[in-house]
Design a protein around this motif. Structure first.
Motif: not given
Length: 172
Positions: A100-106, A161-172
């Motif tokens: 799936p698309n992961l935009f806004g996943i967090v 893993r923390a870097n990836v999660i930090a980047w995913l948090q920016t996808l809003k």
């Protein structure tokens, strides 16, 4: 085809095979491989004893994410997440790929993308994707959600893993 042409064809094939073999023998004599003192690419934790915690036992899973997120680099996470881009899209409104698309996943609910065919295990999960849950999932997807369709082995390096999660948090 008469006998003379057959002999010419057979001779040509025989000469080609002999030239190939002879050039292979000469190449092995002339060119010697350079044996490196150490590997050009080092694979982490191969041939090493597993890490242990204070009690002497191997850690059961990923490190806590909060301290790692404090020093996380979202730009480095975007680079690390390139491997995720083979199966996932990240832009707002982009179509799903294999995953799936992961935009806004967090903060989104599990199975957040409408119309995507999630595994029954993922559909059965209640709640939303928190940073702690993403940490556990990205460490070992199949252990966190047994029955998931995701075949990714996980990101074992805690800071990556923390870097990836930090980047995913920016996808809003």
């Amino acid at each position: 085809m008469n006998g003379f042409e057959f002999n010419k064809l057979f001779a040509a094939i025989l000469v080609a095979v002999l030239v190939a073999m002879l050039s292979g023998f000469i190449a092995h004599r002339v060119v010697t491989p350079e044996i490196l003192a150490k590997n050009a690419y080092v694979v982490e934790n191969v041939g090493q004893a597993p890490a242990t915690n204070a009690s002497g036992a191997a850690p059961a899973g990923p490190a806590p994410i909060e301290p790692l997120l404090a020093k996380a680099d979202a730009a480095a996470g975007q680079k690390t997440a390139r491997v995720c881009g083979t199966c996932h899209s990240f832009g707002k409104g982009e179509a799903a790929k294999i995953g799936p698309n992961l935009f806004g996943i967090v903060g989104a609910k599990h199975g957040h993308m409408e119309g995507f065919d999630y595994s029954d295990a993922m559909k059965a999960m209640a709640g939303n994707w928190t940073v702690d849950e993403l940490n556990d999932f990205l460490y070992n997807p199949r252990a966190h959600v047994p029955g998931t369709k995701m075949s990714f082995a996980g990101i074992k390096n805690d800071q990556d893993r923390a870097n990836v999660i930090a980047w995913l948090q920016t996808l809003k």
